[in-house]
Design an enzyme around this catalytic site. Structure first.
Site, PDB file in Angstrom:
ATOM      1  CG  HIS A 123      30.375 -55.948  12.866  1.00 18.11           C
ATOM      2  ND1 HIS A 123      31.618 -55.738  13.348  1.00 18.11           N
ATOM      3  CD2 HIS A 123      29.488 -55.189  13.517  1.00 18.11           C
ATOM      4  CE1 HIS A 123      31.515 -54.641  13.929  1.00 18.11           C
ATOM      5  NE2 HIS A 123      30.414 -54.317  14.347  1.00 18.11           N
ATOM      6  CG  ASP A 200      30.508 -62.066  14.908  1.00 16.45           C
ATOM      7  OD1 ASP A 200      30.156 -62.199  16.051  1.00 16.45           O
ATOM      8  OD2 ASP A 200      30.566 -61.294  14.005  1.00 16.45           O
ATOM      9  CD  GLN A 203      23.859 -57.985  17.599  1.00 20.71           C
ATOM     10  OE1 GLN A 203      22.796 -58.002  18.100  1.00 20.71           O
ATOM     11  NE2 GLN A 203      24.698 -56.483  17.394  1.00 20.71           N
ATOM     12  CE  LYS A 226      27.581 -56.293  19.947  1.00 19.44           C
ATOM     13  NZ  LYS A 226      27.464 -54.989  19.646  1.00 19.44           N
ATOM     14  CB  CYS A 364      30.147 -51.952  11.941  1.00 18.77           C
ATOM     15  SG  CYS A 364      30.615 -50.622  13.165  1.00 18.77           S
TER      16      CYS A 364
HETATM   17  N1  C6P Z   1      27.800 -54.641  16.784  1.00 19.56           N
HETATM   18  C1  C6P Z   1      26.057 -53.177  16.387  1.00 19.56           C
HETATM   19  O1  C6P Z   1      25.315 -51.827  17.056  1.00 19.56           O
HETATM   20  P1  C6P Z   1      32.605 -55.533  19.791  1.00 19.56           P
HETATM   21  O2  C6P Z   1      32.500 -54.219  19.229  1.00 19.56           O
HETATM   22  O3  C6P Z   1      34.010 -56.332  19.625  1.00 19.56           O
HETATM   23  O4  C6P Z   1      31.696 -55.637  21.042  1.00 19.56           O
HETATM   24  O5  C6P Z   1      31.633 -56.266  18.558  1.00 19.56           O
HETATM   25  C2  C6P Z   1      31.638 -56.327  17.180  1.00 19.56           C
HETATM   26  C3  C6P Z   1      30.646 -57.096  16.544  1.00 19.56           C
HETATM   27  C4  C6P Z   1      30.696 -58.183  16.020  1.00 19.56           C
HETATM   28  N2  C6P Z   1      29.974 -59.038  15.294  1.00 19.56           N
HETATM   29  C5  C6P Z   1      28.712 -58.582  15.148  1.00 19.56           C
HETATM   30  C6  C6P Z   1      27.670 -59.346  14.435  1.00 19.56           C
HETATM   31  C7  C6P Z   1      28.324 -57.527  15.994  1.00 19.56           C
HETATM   32  O6  C6P Z   1      26.841 -56.820  16.025  1.00 19.56           O
HETATM   33  C8  C6P Z   1      29.369 -56.677  16.470  1.00 19.56           C
HETATM   34  C9  C6P Z   1      28.992 -55.057  17.307  1.00 19.56           C
HETATM   35  C10 C6P Z   1      27.452 -53.372  17.178  1.00 19.56           C
HETATM   36  O7  C6P Z   1      25.664 -53.651  15.809  1.00 19.56           O
HETATM   37  C11 C6P Z   1      28.261 -52.285  17.284  1.00 19.56           C
HETATM   38  S1  C6P Z   1      28.737 -52.013  15.511  1.00 19.56           S
END
Ligand code: C6P
Length: 407
Positions: A123, A200, A203, A226, A364
């Site tokens: 991401h 990270d 997910q 999430k 992203c």
């Molecule tokens: N992915 C998706 O629709 P934030 O925005 O800080 O809560 O999470 C960022 C982020 C970081 N790592 C991974 C693996 C992610 O999936 C995400 C966020 C969302 O897939 C929004 S782009």
């Protein structure tokens, strides 16, 4: 298995509405998961019965709020099997957690020619944060390429690990494809060379129990929203001795021991990394979300999501113009796909007209999209509150799209 889907769905009031005149089908939980009323009630109780700032007051409400905030830290430490609650730092989300590590750890450890190893499948949060610190320190960002579609090239990983590698920052599960990366094996290989590892887990945390000690990683990050928790709160887990060696990320109230105009000394972890008033309601809500998930049971969640994923995949494969991207096995509850002659945004728009929420775009993850040879995909993501009937509704509309555009 003990799984009462009707009762689970009743926990999520938002699901029982119509959108564009149709019953809502929410297949966008990888972007953000819906909230069970247990989480909303925990947040509501804080705001309506013991609201105050924390750590500052000697009055009753402030003490109650402080206790709830610190209990949330303990609850989350227990959920992810951290050795010590002080290893749980509340941040805004996965993005801020990675930026914190890149900035604070990076400033102390990176210099010209050092390498930061990530992967093509990250991401943007786990790419751009490292590029920023690389620019400031002269370090270089290297990426593990994809081997087979949607799977990391582990031979290339072995080749890329070198004496120049100063940190490995890797996703646990790809947000765009659902691929579960072999993080445990990667941590072992990195550690064998003394290289620290950030995982990270944005997910992964909604889909599986996390044991940071078993994974052996030095940092693990995720976002509350999430995991059925509030937005604006997330967690940076860091191994105590690593966090203790790092300088503050932001300066402000609550993170200091003493301040004079000439010099400030800082508190220990976790306060050193929590400058200013934190998202108190968020932390309390996030703790409630782990209560909720563990109440459902991880085995039950896994069994339900796996059967939905298998069913949805099988039904989607029946539609000739659909191509599902990424691995078939060893993946979490995400189906990323393209359709011949139909832009993913058009797929998402037609589905939206039927009350079905999915995400269409690059998720992203532009380097990954490039490696896959597409600019974007349509993504269906599943959660414990989804049903086979909802999958059937999705399939019916995809069939319609196939007839409209692709035949
Ligand atoms: N992915 C998706 O629709 P934030 O925005 O800080 O809560 O999470 C960022 C982020 C970081 N790592 C991974 C693996 C992610 O999936 C995400 C966020 C969302 O897939 C929004 S782009």
């Amino acid at each position: 298995m003990s799984w009462d889907i009707d009762s689970i769905r009743r926990d999520f009031p938002v699901l029982s509405q119509t959108v564009r005149g149709k019953p809502l089908v929410y297949f966008d939980s990888a972007a953000s998961a819906q909230k069970p009323r247990q989480v909303v009630e925990a947040v509501d109780a804080y705001y309506t019965t013991y609201y105050a700032n924390i750590h500052r007051g000697v009055h009753e409400l402030s003490m109650r709020a402080t206790d709830a905030y610190e209990a949330a830290r303990k609850r989350i430490a227990k959920a992810i099997h951290a050795a010590d609650p002080r290893e749980v730092i509340f941040v805004r989300g996965a993005t801020e957690a990675i930026n914190l590590v890149a900035s604070s750890w990076g400033r102390g450890h990176l210099s010209k020619g050092d390498e930061i190893l990530i992967s093509m499948m990250e991401h943007h949060a786990n790419i751009v944060s490292w590029q920023l610190i690389a620019e400031q320190t002269g370090a270089v960002v290297k990426a593990i390429p994809m081997g087979e579609e949607g799977v990391l090239d582990m031979d290339a990983f072995d080749r890329l690990l070198s004496d120049r590698t100063k940190i490995l920052a890797i996703g646990h599960i790809s947000n765009a494809l659902g691929t579960v990366h072999p993080v445990r094996a990667m941590v072992d290989k990195a550690h064998a060379r003394g290289i620290p590892v950030l995982v990270d887990g944005a997910q992964a945390v909604p889909h599986m129990p996390i044991n940071v000690q078993e994974l052996g990683c030095d940092f693990y990050v995720f976002s509350g929203h999430k995991v059925f928790g509030p937005t604006g709160v997330g967690v940076l887990y860091g191994r105590g001795e690593v966090l203790e060696s790092m300088p503050p990320y932001q300066g402000g109230g609550e993170m200091i021991r003493s301040v004079s105009i000439e010099k400030t000394t800082f508190r220990d972890i976790p306060e050193r990394f929590e400058a200013g008033t934190p998202h108190i309601a968020g932390a309390i809500g996030l703790a409630a979300s782990f209560d909720y998930l563990e109440g459902l049971g991880w085995d039950n969640i896994h069994a339900w999501e796996a059967s939905l994923l298998a069913y949805a995949t099988e039904r989607m494969e029946e539609i000739p113009s659909v191509r599902i991207m990424g691995p078939k096995d060893n993946k979490a509850s995400v189906i990323s796909f393209v359709m011949e002659d139909v832009h993913p945004h058009d797929i998402a728009t037609v589905l939206d007209a039927e009350g079905i929420a999915i995400r269409g775009g690059h998720h992203c993850a532009q380097p990954l999209m490039r490696a896959l040879g597409v600019s974007s995909t349509a993504r269906v993501s599943l959660a414990p509150y989804n049903t086979k009937e909802e999958v059937d509704t999705l399939i019916k509309t995809l069939q319609k799209i196939h007839t409209m555009f692709a035949e």
